[in-house]
Design a protein around this motif. Structure first.
Motif, PDB file in Angstrom:
ATOM      1  N   LEU A 710       0.849  -1.183   0.000  1.00 20.88           N
ATOM      2  CA  LEU A 710       0.000   0.000   0.000  1.00 20.88           C
ATOM      3  C   LEU A 710       0.886   1.234   0.000  1.00 20.88           C
ATOM      4  CD1 LEU A 710      -2.918   1.119   0.204  1.00 20.88           C
ATOM      5  CD2 LEU A 710      -2.583   1.189   2.690  1.00 20.88           C
ATOM      6  N   ARG A 711       0.660   2.116  -0.978  1.00 19.21           N
ATOM      7  CA  ARG A 711       1.497   3.299  -1.125  1.00 19.21           C
ATOM      8  C   ARG A 711       0.599   4.533  -1.259  1.00 19.21           C
ATOM      9  NH1 ARG A 711       2.806  -0.673  -4.289  1.00 19.21           N
ATOM     10  NH2 ARG A 711       1.891   0.240  -6.164  1.00 19.21           N
ATOM     11  N   THR A 712       1.020   5.602  -0.645  1.00 19.34           N
ATOM     12  CA  THR A 712       0.218   6.822  -0.718  1.00 19.34           C
ATOM     13  C   THR A 712       1.111   8.045  -0.834  1.00 19.34           C
ATOM     14  OG1 THR A 712      -1.500   8.124   0.395  1.00 19.34           O
ATOM     15  CG2 THR A 712       0.130   7.071   1.797  1.00 19.34           C
ATOM     16  N   ASP A 713       0.601   9.048  -1.510  1.00 17.15           N
ATOM     17  CA  ASP A 713       1.292  10.334  -1.654  1.00 17.15           C
ATOM     18  C   ASP A 713       0.253  11.421  -1.406  1.00 17.15           C
ATOM     19  OD1 ASP A 713       2.854  12.499  -2.312  1.00 17.15           O
ATOM     20  OD2 ASP A 713       3.789  11.520  -4.026  1.00 17.15           O
ATOM     21  N   ILE A 714       0.472  12.230  -0.383  1.00 18.14           N
ATOM     22  CA  ILE A 714      -0.460  13.294  -0.011  1.00 18.14           C
ATOM     23  C   ILE A 714       0.267  14.625  -0.130  1.00 18.14           C
ATOM     24  CG2 ILE A 714      -1.958  14.198   1.802  1.00 18.14           C
ATOM     25  CD1 ILE A 714      -1.996  11.384   2.995  1.00 18.14           C
ATOM     26  N   ALA A 715      -0.339  15.568  -0.840  1.00 17.03           N
ATOM     27  CA  ALA A 715       0.329  16.846  -1.074  1.00 17.03           C
ATOM     28  C   ALA A 715      -0.649  18.004  -0.926  1.00 17.03           C
ATOM     29  CB  ALA A 715       0.960  16.875  -2.462  1.00 17.03           C
ATOM     30  N   TYR A 716      -0.111  19.128  -0.452  1.00 16.26           N
ATOM     31  CA  TYR A 716      -0.846  20.393  -0.421  1.00 16.26           C
ATOM     32  C   TYR A 716      -0.033  21.408  -1.215  1.00 16.26           C
ATOM     33  CZ  TYR A 716      -2.486  24.953   1.174  1.00 16.26           C
ATOM     34  OH  TYR A 716      -2.936  26.239   1.218  1.00 16.26           O
ATOM     35  N   ALA A 717      -0.693  22.106  -2.131  1.00 14.40           N
ATOM     36  CA  ALA A 717      -0.004  23.085  -2.961  1.00 14.40           C
ATOM     37  C   ALA A 717      -0.749  24.414  -2.924  1.00 14.40           C
ATOM     38  CB  ALA A 717       0.105  22.587  -4.403  1.00 14.40           C
ATOM     39  N   TYR A 718       0.008  25.493  -2.935  1.00 13.01           N
ATOM     40  CA  TYR A 718      -0.545  26.851  -2.886  1.00 13.01           C
ATOM     41  C   TYR A 718       0.181  27.674  -3.935  1.00 13.01           C
ATOM     42  CZ  TYR A 718      -1.340  31.627  -1.171  1.00 13.01           C
ATOM     43  OH  TYR A 718      -1.652  32.951  -1.065  1.00 13.01           O
ATOM     44  N   SER A 719      -0.571  28.411  -4.728  1.00 14.58           N
ATOM     45  CA  SER A 719       0.060  29.316  -5.694  1.00 14.58           C
ATOM     46  C   SER A 719      -0.665  30.649  -5.696  1.00 14.58           C
ATOM     47  CB  SER A 719       0.068  28.718  -7.100  1.00 14.58           C
ATOM     48  OG  SER A 719      -1.232  28.652  -7.633  1.00 14.58           O
ATOM     49  N   ASP A 720       0.116  31.705  -5.821  1.00 13.70           N
ATOM     50  CA  ASP A 720      -0.396  33.073  -5.822  1.00 13.70           C
ATOM     51  C   ASP A 720       0.119  33.743  -7.092  1.00 13.70           C
ATOM     52  OD1 ASP A 720      -1.023  35.721  -5.450  1.00 13.70           O
ATOM     53  OD2 ASP A 720      -0.296  35.839  -3.386  1.00 13.70           O
ATOM     54  N   SER A 721      -0.778  33.911  -8.063  1.00  8.42           N
ATOM     55  CA  SER A 721      -0.410  34.511  -9.355  1.00  8.42           C
ATOM     56  C   SER A 721      -0.775  35.985  -9.325  1.00  8.42           C
ATOM     57  CB  SER A 721      -1.143  33.798 -10.491  1.00  8.42           C
ATOM     58  OG  SER A 721      -0.931  32.408 -10.447  1.00  8.42           O
ATOM     59  N   GLU A 752      -4.092  17.018  -2.737  1.00 11.46           N
ATOM     60  CA  GLU A 752      -4.045  15.830  -3.585  1.00 11.46           C
ATOM     61  C   GLU A 752      -3.742  14.597  -2.742  1.00 11.46           C
ATOM     62  OE1 GLU A 752      -2.172  18.183  -7.455  1.00 11.46           O
ATOM     63  OE2 GLU A 752      -0.938  16.819  -6.260  1.00 11.46           O
ATOM     64  N   VAL A 753      -4.440  13.525  -3.057  1.00  8.67           N
ATOM     65  CA  VAL A 753      -4.210  12.252  -2.386  1.00  8.67           C
ATOM     66  C   VAL A 753      -4.113  11.171  -3.458  1.00  8.67           C
ATOM     67  CG1 VAL A 753      -5.063  10.546  -0.741  1.00  8.67           C
ATOM     68  CG2 VAL A 753      -5.479  12.980  -0.339  1.00  8.67           C
ATOM     69  N   MET A 754      -3.006  10.436  -3.445  1.00 13.78           N
ATOM     70  CA  MET A 754      -2.826   9.311  -4.367  1.00 13.78           C
ATOM     71  C   MET A 754      -2.582   8.049  -3.550  1.00 13.78           C
ATOM     72  SD  MET A 754      -0.324  11.290  -7.004  1.00 13.78           S
ATOM     73  CE  MET A 754       0.345  12.280  -5.668  1.00 13.78           C
ATOM     74  N   ILE A 755      -3.347   7.016  -3.820  1.00 14.09           N
ATOM     75  CA  ILE A 755      -3.207   5.737  -3.120  1.00 14.09           C
ATOM     76  C   ILE A 755      -3.103   4.635  -4.168  1.00 14.09           C
ATOM     77  CG2 ILE A 755      -4.257   4.118  -1.497  1.00 14.09           C
ATOM     78  CD1 ILE A 755      -5.812   6.464  -0.318  1.00 14.09           C
ATOM     79  N   PHE A 773      -7.280  11.548  -5.799  1.00 16.87           N
ATOM     80  CA  PHE A 773      -8.295  12.530  -5.428  1.00 16.87           C
ATOM     81  C   PHE A 773      -7.638  13.897  -5.318  1.00 16.87           C
ATOM     82  CE2 PHE A 773      -9.879  15.173  -1.947  1.00 16.87           C
ATOM     83  CZ  PHE A 773     -11.183  15.418  -2.368  1.00 16.87           C
ATOM     84  N   SER A 774      -8.356  14.917  -5.725  1.00 17.06           N
ATOM     85  CA  SER A 774      -7.845  16.274  -5.552  1.00 17.06           C
ATOM     86  C   SER A 774      -8.992  17.238  -5.332  1.00 17.06           C
ATOM     87  CB  SER A 774      -7.008  16.712  -6.763  1.00 17.06           C
ATOM     88  OG  SER A 774      -7.821  16.837  -7.908  1.00 17.06           O
ATOM     89  N   TYR A 775      -8.714  18.250  -4.541  1.00 20.19           N
ATOM     90  CA  TYR A 775      -9.633  19.364  -4.348  1.00 20.19           C
ATOM     91  C   TYR A 775      -8.855  20.642  -4.633  1.00 20.19           C
ATOM     92  CZ  TYR A 775     -12.262  23.107  -2.131  1.00 20.19           C
ATOM     93  OH  TYR A 775     -12.921  24.280  -1.903  1.00 20.19           O
ATOM     94  N   THR A 776      -9.362  21.435  -5.554  1.00 25.83           N
ATOM     95  CA  THR A 776      -8.703  22.680  -5.934  1.00 25.83           C
ATOM     96  C   THR A 776      -9.642  23.853  -5.712  1.00 25.83           C
ATOM     97  OG1 THR A 776      -7.370  21.554  -7.614  1.00 25.83           O
ATOM     98  CG2 THR A 776      -7.550  23.939  -7.784  1.00 25.83           C
ATOM     99  N   ASP A 777      -9.165  24.818  -4.966  1.00 19.97           N
ATOM    100  CA  ASP A 777      -9.922  26.040  -4.695  1.00 19.97           C
ATOM    101  C   ASP A 777      -9.212  27.185  -5.404  1.00 19.97           C
ATOM    102  OD1 ASP A 777     -11.482  28.059  -3.712  1.00 19.97           O
ATOM    103  OD2 ASP A 777     -10.650  28.023  -1.690  1.00 19.97           O
ATOM    104  N   THR A 778      -9.818  27.670  -6.483  1.00 21.86           N
ATOM    105  CA  THR A 778      -9.248  28.758  -7.270  1.00 21.86           C
ATOM    106  C   THR A 778     -10.107  30.000  -7.086  1.00 21.86           C
ATOM    107  OG1 THR A 778      -8.414  27.202  -8.924  1.00 21.86           O
ATOM    108  CG2 THR A 778      -8.563  29.508  -9.572  1.00 21.86           C
ATOM    109  N   LYS A 779      -9.508  31.068  -6.589  1.00 24.59           N
ATOM    110  CA  LYS A 779     -10.261  32.303  -6.351  1.00 24.59           C
ATOM    111  C   LYS A 779      -9.594  33.485  -7.033  1.00 24.59           C
ATOM    112  CE  LYS A 779     -12.901  31.609  -2.079  1.00 24.59           C
ATOM    113  NZ  LYS A 779     -12.709  30.188  -1.857  1.00 24.59           N
TER     114      LYS A 779
END
Length: 1017
Positions: A710-721, A752-755, A773-779
């Motif tokens: 079982l392998r997982t990769d969990i990431a949080y990313a933030y960008s300010d353009s 992002e969550v990858m399993i 799985f991913s959730y992206t909040d773009t404002k």
């Protein structure tokens, strides 16, 4: 005497030293390292001398080659992440060796990824998230376009097939990684890199030529590419040959596709107006279908045609479409020896579209070769593709869904018979928009031939064990001659006339890309270091020409010379140049702690020369804590774990060439009469424009459990353009009505969550699965003027709202109830209603692969949630009377349930006695309320299904030709579950580069199924 003894002792010492030292034979060992199964070279393998650890180690080059000095009898230690360490004892004057590494399945979390510049990297070094897709995963659905094959396979990656109004033979692609960064909707694509060379487009690449794809997510992972990598990068590695006996592979894939998810249509009322039948009216506002034989259309040669006035039991619109057929044939040859490899492939694709007459073909050839000359490694790639496309314009489907349900489109195919009522001169309705759609498809054609040549030449020279240099040059060339024709039709009925036209076009594009890369790598005890320095030169040249004539003299001659009036057309030439210098330094400690610094300086030709240079820095780190902390070593539950983080500030320029030049154009009647005059553009060029800067931060963890089952990769990313480059309106008093500004800001937050794992691996049974799985909040933030910015139609950038936002007119409401006027008509709301984002923030992909002996079952599920969509098809169906809602009250006056009425004095009361007419005008006004056309874009679909059977080896015994064989069934888009409000169509299908928008031109989506055969010789 003492002198004599001293001499004897000295002779004994020298003799013994001679045996211990001078007796050792010095060796210079050369060789290369290969992977066990694929027999492909492995770059980055560490090789050291066990008995002399102070001498350091050498690292294999791009072709897996190495050279090291040692003594006979000593032992070479060969190690690489993800493989079992080997020890090789040198003897017998051995100087040339081949080393084959075996994968360590206990270290599946440790993968080798293709990083920036096409350099292979150990995943443990990276301070950013990168996800790889293998050839097997990529070709599960046997799609023609490699980008479509990536759909739902990578967390944070959203791919849409966009309809360019040319049917489905060559759909466009919209691809977004971790949301949208630019308000310029055409500037959000990731960078495409093939074998280390950036390309403008990869849709013509044969998916079967691809070894694997690594997705570098965001500017953090693609920092060395600067502006080009600000939206991430798709890194493609094509196949290479193997150092073994030559191999031949052949595969055939044939699929059949049909349209589905058509908007529902009413089959109760037929053609006419105001409830009265009319044989020459295309709108469905007549009386009810009753099975009578009635006049249909106008008399033909004095004879009145007639037709049964009834709707067929099956949707008549389906008869307009054909069954699409896609056939792919692939043939490849590969082989090599210890000094070189080759891979050659041929592909032929034939595609018949679902719209009559639509078709395309693609024929391609690829050659990849490599050769080693002592310290010099060379490689050469050449790919040529000839693509031919023939499609109709955007009118036929519009004609279909607005015409009555009793039209027989099977009969309509007989339009060439001048005695037929389906002939364009005899068609029952003369209005141009409702002509016979089969005639429209056959006589309005868009054709183009596209020649694409892509090549790479690379030289890598290993000066020393710790320094090598790479020179890589790539040439991309595309030539696209095209023609748009519309056949002339002459009639004594003005509305039937068609002015024949022809427009000949040609687009030529050339890109030259050149990299010089210096790579230094050296180990110092517990520390490893790597320094990369490079320079990139890119040159793009584009030329577009068109010559058209709009009034042709003859029906069957499409030549600008046979026309009346003047020719129109022109040419456009653009050039783009960039120069970049970049560097990356990575330091590692005991192979579990890494720090990477990056920097890149760009100079681009689209900015003012006084303001065209900018610098992009970055820093990242990675820590493999299961190797560093004793408590985690040999842990039976958590066997691998690392955390990583990165920060980048990347410049981004979204300007097209010459946008900062003040353009002049001719204006009719200026300065007066027929004198020629030029007026300046109304858009002010702003020479002070500078790059927008994207600040991005990422943190994540990668974990492996239960011996990597079982392998997982969990990431949080933030960008300010910040400092967005876009066109903004200004006061006309300046002499302009718009200007280019650095303003506006978009913020992205992504989780992002990858399993991935193996649920069963026992005997002949294997069950693997993967979830992303991913959730992206773009404002949108800080817009140039006010709190909103219109993007396209009903799509807006609204401050502090998710971007892009759907805003539409709604019904006037009171307490949630629809308010009607005193005559029972709907009233539009005074203010538009904000519904929500037009981009799904939640993306979910699930894949599974089950195998038992020779059988394999694989599938891919895709779900997208949280967005809105709308369609321009729906209001046109309301107006034409084909929408099922228009028969809800039997087309009689009715009291709208749960409604209110605004009286003459302005008061609003419950509606108990005001009737709505329910006629054409009423439903037309109702359908014009834009929220009627909106729906939730949530869906779950079975994107891909594969059932395969590998022919047992014993069945192939007794013959020497076929080594392997397999058969399979494949399906795409087999089913979809939509939100209950969505009767529009497939939420994934978009129009051009829009979001959540279904154009009135757009044809429905398709589902396909078929079979494939694979043979290895």
């Amino acid at each position: 005497m003492i002198k004599k003894y001293f001499s004897i002792l000295l002779l004994i010492f020298i003799a013994s030293y001679s045996r211990g030292v001078f007796g050792q034979v010095h060796l210079t060992v050369e060789g290369h390292v290969l992977e066990e199964f694929e027999r492909t070279p492995i770059k980055g393998v560490s090789i050291s001398v066990k008995e002399n650890d102070r001498s350091g180690s050498v690292i294999t080059g791009s072709q897996g080659s190495f050279r090291i000095r040692a003594h006979e009898g000593q032992t070479l230690v060969v190690s690489h992440i993800g493989y079992l360490t080997q020890e090789i004892r040198l003897g017998g004057g051995q100087t040339k060796i081949e080393i084959v590494l075996v994968k360590d399945f206990k270290l599946l979390s440790e993968v080798i990824v293709t990083g920036a510049l096409g350099i292979k990297r150990q995943s443990r070094e990276l301070g950013t998230s990168a996800q790889s897709v293998s050839n097997e995963e990529l070709n599960l659905g046997k799609v023609v376009n490699p980008l479509l094959a990536l759909s739902s396979k990578v967390a944070g990656l959203r791919i849409n097939a966009t309809d360019l109004t040319t049917g489905k033979t060559d759909p466009g692609i919209q691809i977004r990684l971790r949301g949208t960064r630019s308000l310029n909707r055409d500037k959000n694509d990731p960078l495409y890199v093939v074998d280390g060379v950036p390309l403008p487009d990869i849709t013509r690449i044969n998916p079967n030529d691809i070894q694997d794809i690594t997705v570098l997510k965001g500017a953090n992972a693609a920092a060395l590419y600067g502006s080009e990598g600000v939206n991430g990068a798709i890194m493609i590695t094509t196949k290479s040959g193997k150092a073994q006996t030559g191999q031949i592979n052949f595969s055939n894939s044939t699929t059949f596709s049909n349209v589905f998810l058509l908007p529902p249509a009413q089959t109760t009322f037929g053609q006419g107006q105001n409830g009265v039948y009319s044989p020459v009216t295309s709108e469905s506002w007549g009386d009810k279908f009753n099975g009578e034989v009635r006049d249909f259309g106008l008399p033909i040669n004095g004879v009145q045609p007639n037709k049964v006035y009834a709707a067929p039991s099956k949707d008549n619109r389906l008869a307009f479409f054909d069954t699409g057929i896609t056939t792919q044939n692939d043939l490849s040859f590969s082989g090599g020896d210890e000094k070189g490899t080759y891979f050659m492939s041929l592909q032929d694709v034939r595609l018949k579209g679902v719209i009559p007459g639509d078709k395309s073909s693609r024929t391609g050839a690829r050659f990849n070769g490599s050769r080693r000359f002592n310290k010099l490694n060379t490689s050469f790639n050449l790919n040529y593709v000839f693509f031919k496309n023939n499609t109709t314009g955007d009118g036929p489907w519009l004609s279909v869904y607005t015409q009555p349900a009793n039209i027989d489109y099977k009969e309509a195919r007989n339009w060439e018979d001048p005695k037929s009522l389906n002939h364009p001169l005899n068609w029952y309705n003369p209005v141009a928009s409702t002509r016979n759609p089969i005639f429209m498809a056959d006589n309005n054609r868009n054709t183009f031939d596209q020649h694409t040549l892509n090549s790479k030449l690379e030289f890598n020279y290993e000066f020393t064990d710790w320094f090598d240099a790479t020179y890589r040059t790539g040439l991309y060339f595309q030539s696209e001659p095209g023609r748009v024709t519309n056949r002339k039709l002459v009639s004594n009925v003005a509305t039937r006339n068609i002015n024949g036209s022809v427009n000949d076009t040609h687009r030529g594009f050339t890109r030259f890309n050149n990299d010089l890369i210096l790579n230094f790598h050296k180990d110092f005890g517990d520390f490893s270091t790597r320094l990369l320095l490079g320079q990139n030169v890119r040159m793009d040249n584009t030329k577009q020409i068109n010559v058209s004539a709009a009034n042709l003299l003859f029906e069957d001659i499409f030549n600008q010379g046979s026309r009346t009036g003047e020719l129109t057309g022109g040419s456009t030439l653009t050039k783009y140049r960039s120069l970049a210098t970049y560097g990356e330094f990575t330091a590692g400690y005991r192979n579990y702690l890494f720090l990477t610094l990056t920097g890149r300086n760009d100079q681009v030709s689209v900015l003012d020369p006084n303001n065209n240079s900018y610098f992009s820095p970055g820093i990242s780190t990675s820590f493999v804590f299961t190797d560093a902390i004793d408590a985690f070593r040999d842990n039976q539950i958590l066997n691998y774990g690392r955390i990583y983080s990165s920060y980048n500030k990347t410049g981004n320029v979204t300007l097209d060439p010459y946008r900062l030049n003040l353009a002049y154009s001719q204006t009719a009647g200026f300065p007066f009469g027929s004198l020629v005059g030029f007026t300046p553009s109304l858009s002010e060029p702003n020479l002070l424009i500078k790059p927008e800067f994207v600040k991005s931060f990422e943190v994540g963890t990668q974990l492996g459990f239960f011996n990597d089952k079982l392998r997982t990769d969990i990431a949080y990313a933030y960008s300010d353009s910040d400092g967005q480059i876009f066109n903004a309106g200004i006061s006309s008093a300046t002499g302009f009505n718009s200007t280019i500004v650095n303003a506006g800001r978009i913020i992205n937050k992504t989780i992002e969550v990858m399993i991935n794992g193996t649920a069963i691996r026992k005997g002949d049974i294997t069950l693997d699965f993967g979830v992303n799985f991913s959730y992206t909040d773009t404002k949108a933030k800080d817009l140039y003027a006010g709190d909103e910015f219109n993007i396209f139609r009903q799509a807006y950038a609204i401050k502090d709202h998710q971007y892009p936002t759907l805003r539409m007119t709604d019904f006037k409401r009171e307490g949630g109830k629809i308010v009607l006027d005193k005559d029972g008509n709907v009233i539009p709301s005074e203010d538009e209603k904000v519904l929500g984002t037009m981009v799904p923030p939640y993306l979910l992909g699930f894949n599974s692969r089950f195998s038992y002996k020779s059988f394999t079952l694989g599938f891919q599920l895709d779900s997208r949630l949280g967005s809105w969509m709308y369609s321009e098809v729906i209001p046109r169906m309301y107006k034409a009377g084909t929408h099922p809602e228009t028969v809800k009250y039997d087309r009689k006056p009715f009291i709208m349930p749960n409604s209110m009425v605004r009286l003459a004095d302005g008061s609003i009361v419950e509606n108990t006695e005001v009737y709505s007419k329910g006629d054409r005008a009423w439903w037309d006004a109702y359908g014009a309320i834009q929220t009627v056309t909106a729906a939730k874009g949530d869906y779950l679909k079975l994107r891909e299904l594969y059932i395969g059977y590998d022919v047992p080896g014993k069945w192939l015994a007794g013959q020497k030709m076929i080594k392997k064989a397999s058969l399979g069934f494949v399906g795409n888009n087999l089913f979809i579950i939509r939100h209950s409000s969505n009767t529009i169509g497939d939420p994934e299908a978009l129009y051009n580069q829009t979001d959540g928008y279904n154009s009135f031109r757009q044809i429905p989506s398709t589902r396909s199924m078929g079979f494939n055969v694979n043979l290895t010789f």
